[in-house]
Design an enzyme around this catalytic site. Structure first.
Site, short mmCIF file in Angstrom:
data_model
loop_
_atom_site.label_atom_id
_atom_site.label_comp_id
_atom_site.label_asym_id
_atom_site.label_seq_id
_atom_site.Cartn_x
_atom_site.Cartn_y
_atom_site.Cartn_z
CG ASN A 1 4.97 -40.29 11.25
OD1 ASN A 1 4.31 -41.00 11.86
ND2 ASN A 1 5.89 -39.20 12.22
CD GLU B 1 -3.29 -36.83 15.10
OE1 GLU B 1 -2.84 -38.10 14.62
OE2 GLU B 1 -2.81 -36.64 16.30
CG ASN C 1 -4.47 -40.68 12.37
OD1 ASN C 1 -4.81 -39.81 11.98
ND2 ASN C 1 -3.91 -40.66 13.88
CG LEU D 1 10.73 -46.59 11.00
CD1 LEU D 1 9.66 -45.96 9.81
CD2 LEU D 1 10.72 -47.99 10.96
CB SER E 1 3.05 -32.01 10.84
OG SER E 1 3.11 -30.86 11.60
CG ASP F 1 8.80 -37.08 14.90
OD1 ASP F 1 8.25 -37.71 13.96
OD2 ASP F 1 8.51 -36.99 16.11
CG HIS G 1 5.03 -35.43 15.09
ND1 HIS G 1 5.43 -36.69 15.94
CD2 HIS G 1 5.19 -34.31 15.96
CE1 HIS G 1 6.04 -35.90 16.87
NE2 HIS G 1 5.88 -34.47 16.78
C1 GRF Z 1 -1.71 -39.86 16.82
O1 GRF Z 1 -1.68 -38.64 17.65
C2 GRF Z 1 -0.53 -39.90 15.62
O2 GRF Z 1 -0.19 -38.42 15.38
C3 GRF Z 1 0.79 -40.28 16.22
O3 GRF Z 1 0.12 -41.41 17.25
C4 GRF Z 1 -1.25 -41.15 17.39
C5 GRF Z 1 -1.80 -42.46 16.83
O4 GRF Z 1 -3.21 -42.35 16.99
N1 GRF Z 1 1.72 -40.63 15.75
P1 GRF Z 1 -3.92 -43.51 16.09
O5 GRF Z 1 -3.40 -44.94 16.72
O6 GRF Z 1 -4.11 -43.56 14.74
O7 GRF Z 1 -5.50 -43.54 16.94
#
Ligand code: GRF
Length: 221
Positions: free
Chosen positions: A111, A178, A18, A97, A140, A149, A113
């Site tokens: 965040n 995502e 991400n 956190l 999300s 969350d 999720h």
């Molecule tokens: C993702 O699935 C995100 O939604 C979750 O942790 C994972 C992180 O993946 N919170 P990356 O480290 O961004 O590849």
């Protein structure tokens, strides 16, 4: 958000795909922002290497070096504050956190999720979605509060659950959504179009009746 290019701090514990999606969107001009620092709780996290490769300050703090969660969070957020972010993005940050650390950042920390919140808060979301037999799953983007969350949801991406899916296949399908979901949300946040007021998400100054939805890689209300 600021008149100048918005500054982002990213919290990450792992792979960092991400984070990479954010960096790629910034590099090719889809996202007007700058990642000012990437911080986490695991020195070996690939996310930190991705940041360094992009010339971005990155560092991990070791939880065992601190007396407890509040002390760890205080040290982590001191690093975050030092890069003067307009927005903090949790992108695969795997520690809880605490309320004290979050309070100064209310409305300025989000965040991503991997579930359609409020369903499947916490860990192992894909296996739990399969066990529950849902037809649809997803991801999300939400504001972070001390309620795990549980903060106000900004945007969601939905994917079908297919017959024969295992958690890995479902996770991969969700992860594909995502990246555009996070980038699309950040485009609106960094443009100052998404804000939090009285625990409600607003788009262009009007409360969102429901989370924005990702369709064909665009966010729709
Ligand atoms: C993702 O699935 C995100 O939604 C979750 O942790 C994972 C992180 O993946 N919170 P990356 O480290 O961004 O590849």
């Amino acid at each position: 958000m600021a008149e100048r290019t918005p500054r982002l701090a990213v919290l990450a514990s792992g792979r960092g795909s991400n984070l990479q999606a954010m960096l790629d969107a910034i590099a090719d001009g889809r996202l007007d922002a700058r990642v000012a620092g990437v911080f986490g709780d695991r020195a070996k996290a690939h996310a930190l290497q991705r940041a360094r490769d992009a010339g971005i300050e990155a560092g991990a703090l070791r939880p065992r070096d601190y007396a407890g969660r509040d002390e760890f969070d205080a040290a982590l957020f001191a690093r975050v504050a030092a890069v003067q972010p307009d927005l903090v993005v949790c992108a695969g940050y795997m520690r809880l956190l605490g309320a004290a650390a979050l309070a100064p950042w209310a409305g300025r920390i989000i965040n991503i999720h991997p579930s359609l919140l409020p369903d499947f808060k916490g860990l192992d979301t894909h296996a739990r979605a399969l066990a529950a037999g849902v037809a649809e799953h997803g991801a999300s983007v939400h504001y972070v509060t001390a309620d795990l969350d549980g903060g106000p949801v900004i945007a969601q991406a939905r994917v079908p659950v297919h017959d024969g899916d295992d958690a890995e296949a479902l996770a991969a399908r969700v992860l594909d959504t995502e990246h555009p979901l996070l980038v699309g949300s950040l485009q609106l946040l960094c443009a100052g179009r998404i804000t939090l007021r009285d625990d409600a998400v607003e788009l262009d100054g009007r409360p969102l009746g429901a989370p924005l939805q990702l369709a064909a890689n665009r966010l729709l209300s």
